[in-house]
Design a protein around this motif. Sequence first.
Motif, PDB file in Angstrom:
ATOM      1  N   ALA A  55       0.528 -11.929   9.276  1.00 11.16           N
ATOM      2  CA  ALA A  55      -0.190 -10.844   9.945  1.00 11.16           C
ATOM      3  C   ALA A  55       0.338  -9.486   9.479  1.00 11.16           C
ATOM      4  O   ALA A  55      -0.440  -8.573   9.174  1.00 11.16           O
ATOM      5  CB  ALA A  55      -0.071 -10.981  11.459  1.00 11.16           C
ATOM      6  N   HIS A  56       1.650  -9.349   9.404  1.00 10.73           N
ATOM      7  CA  HIS A  56       2.243  -8.095   8.935  1.00 10.73           C
ATOM      8  C   HIS A  56       1.832  -7.819   7.492  1.00 10.73           C
ATOM      9  O   HIS A  56       1.414  -6.700   7.162  1.00 10.73           O
ATOM     10  CB  HIS A  56       3.770  -8.152   9.040  1.00 10.73           C
ATOM     11  N   SER A 100      -0.691  -8.843   5.832  1.00  4.74           N
ATOM     12  CA  SER A 100      -2.123  -8.534   5.726  1.00  4.74           C
ATOM     13  C   SER A 100      -2.386  -7.049   5.949  1.00  4.74           C
ATOM     14  O   SER A 100      -3.316  -6.491   5.373  1.00  4.74           O
ATOM     15  CB  SER A 100      -2.930  -9.353   6.725  1.00  4.74           C
ATOM     16  N   GLU A 101      -1.560  -6.426   6.761  1.00 10.66           N
ATOM     17  CA  GLU A 101      -1.716  -5.001   7.044  1.00 10.66           C
ATOM     18  C   GLU A 101      -1.112  -4.114   5.962  1.00 10.66           C
ATOM     19  O   GLU A 101      -1.641  -3.038   5.685  1.00 10.66           O
ATOM     20  CB  GLU A 101      -1.060  -4.660   8.379  1.00 10.66           C
ATOM     21  N   VAL A 102      -0.005  -4.544   5.358  1.00  6.82           N
ATOM     22  CA  VAL A 102       0.747  -3.640   4.478  1.00  6.82           C
ATOM     23  C   VAL A 102       0.577  -3.909   2.989  1.00  6.82           C
ATOM     24  O   VAL A 102       0.894  -3.046   2.178  1.00  6.82           O
ATOM     25  CB  VAL A 102       2.257  -3.645   4.821  1.00  6.82           C
ATOM     26  N   ARG A 103       0.076  -5.054   2.609  1.00  4.75           N
ATOM     27  CA  ARG A 103       0.036  -5.367   1.181  1.00  4.75           C
ATOM     28  C   ARG A 103      -1.222  -4.852   0.505  1.00  4.75           C
ATOM     29  O   ARG A 103      -2.315  -4.896   1.063  1.00  4.75           O
ATOM     30  CB  ARG A 103       0.214  -6.857   0.932  1.00  4.75           C
ATOM     31  N   LYS A 126       0.842  -1.196   0.000  1.00  2.00           N
ATOM     32  CA  LYS A 126       0.000   0.000   0.000  1.00  2.00           C
ATOM     33  C   LYS A 126       0.877   1.246   0.000  1.00  2.00           C
ATOM     34  O   LYS A 126       0.584   2.228  -0.674  1.00  2.00           O
ATOM     35  CB  LYS A 126      -0.911   0.016   1.228  1.00  2.00           C
ATOM     36  N   SER A 145       9.024   1.931   3.976  1.00  2.00           N
ATOM     37  CA  SER A 145       8.030   0.863   4.125  1.00  2.00           C
ATOM     38  C   SER A 145       8.515  -0.431   3.499  1.00  2.00           C
ATOM     39  O   SER A 145       8.370  -1.507   4.073  1.00  2.00           O
ATOM     40  CB  SER A 145       6.703   1.304   3.497  1.00  2.00           C
ATOM     41  N   THR A 187       9.414  -4.021   5.495  1.00  2.00           N
ATOM     42  CA  THR A 187       8.793  -5.295   5.143  1.00  2.00           C
ATOM     43  C   THR A 187       9.838  -6.314   4.702  1.00  2.00           C
ATOM     44  O   THR A 187       9.722  -7.495   5.017  1.00  2.00           O
ATOM     45  CB  THR A 187       7.712  -5.072   4.069  1.00  2.00           C
TER      46      THR A 187
END
Length: 95
Positions: free
Chosen positions: A79-80, A82-85, A11, A17, A21
């Motif tokens: 989990a990570h 899922s938040e950033v992609r 995103k 960022s 990641t």
Amino acid sequence: MITHIVLFKLKDGSPESVARTVQVLKNMEGKIDELRSIEVGTDVLHSERSYHIALVTTFDSMEALNAYQVHPVHQNVIAHMSEVREASASVDYET
């Protein structure tokens, strides 16, 4: 041998960022017995169709890949991500 490749479009494609990641992904190295190798690369072309990060991992078998999928360290990565992609694509193949 199973090769598992995942491409990630984030995103937020800022260098910070992407670097954060990349570190989350690289953090799996040495922590999951079934994971034979891991390579994490970032896009250098930055074209309209580019994804930000490529993850290339290898496993001895499908059973090992399945064990990786449910491993707690990998679950934290999921989990990570899922938040950033924004989007992802994957391919798994046997060699």
